[in-house]
Design a protein around this motif. Structure first.
Motif, PDB file in Angstrom:
ATOM      1  N   ILE A 163     -68.101  10.759  29.786  1.00 45.29           N
ATOM      2  CA  ILE A 163     -68.565   9.944  28.653  1.00 45.29           C
ATOM      3  C   ILE A 163     -69.679   9.010  29.103  1.00 45.29           C
ATOM      4  N   GLU A 212     -69.235   4.056  25.678  1.00 49.16           N
ATOM      5  CA  GLU A 212     -67.884   4.484  25.335  1.00 49.16           C
ATOM      6  C   GLU A 212     -66.875   4.049  26.392  1.00 49.16           C
ATOM      7  N   GLU A 235     -66.090   0.476  25.792  1.00 47.06           N
ATOM      8  CA  GLU A 235     -65.221   0.329  24.624  1.00 47.06           C
ATOM      9  C   GLU A 235     -63.783   0.670  24.966  1.00 47.06           C
TER      10      GLU A 235
END
Length: 108
Positions: A92, A96, A99
């Protein structure tokens, strides 16, 4: 979502994050401890499988490294922090990974 820091200045529990993917054992008590185990990144096919103790985690400095490729041994030679671990493991991007760790962008 992975358990992230609860307030500014808190550390991410790197040992718990990586410990979900591989079995780690304490190999040194110096400087906050060193933990070793099989590399969870190599095991996912992103490199040749390395030995059982080539993956190192230093929770006090929030760093990890696969040392399998050093000195002619097999391994992925990847290293980093919690963000980089998620990026390598899951493929990723930076945003991301942040997060998932619960890291929010601060004031600019």
């Amino acid at each position: 979502m992975v358990e992230g820091p609860t307030k500014e200045g808190d550390m991410i529990d790197l040992l718990s994050l990586i410990g979900r993917d591989t079995q780690l054992r304490r190999t040194s008590a110096c400087h906050g401890g060193e933990y070793s185990g099989p590399c969870p990144i190599c095991r996912k096919g992103k490199g040749r499988p390395c030995g059982t103790d080539r993956f190192k985690v230093w929770p006090q400095v929030e760093r990890w490294a696969c040392l399998g490729g050093k000195y002619g041994r097999s391994g992925c030679d990847r290293s980093g922090d919690a963000i980089q671990y998620l990026r390598e493991r899951d493929g990723i991007g930076f945003r991301e990974a942040c997060e998932r760790l619960g890291i929010r962008r601060g004031p600019v």
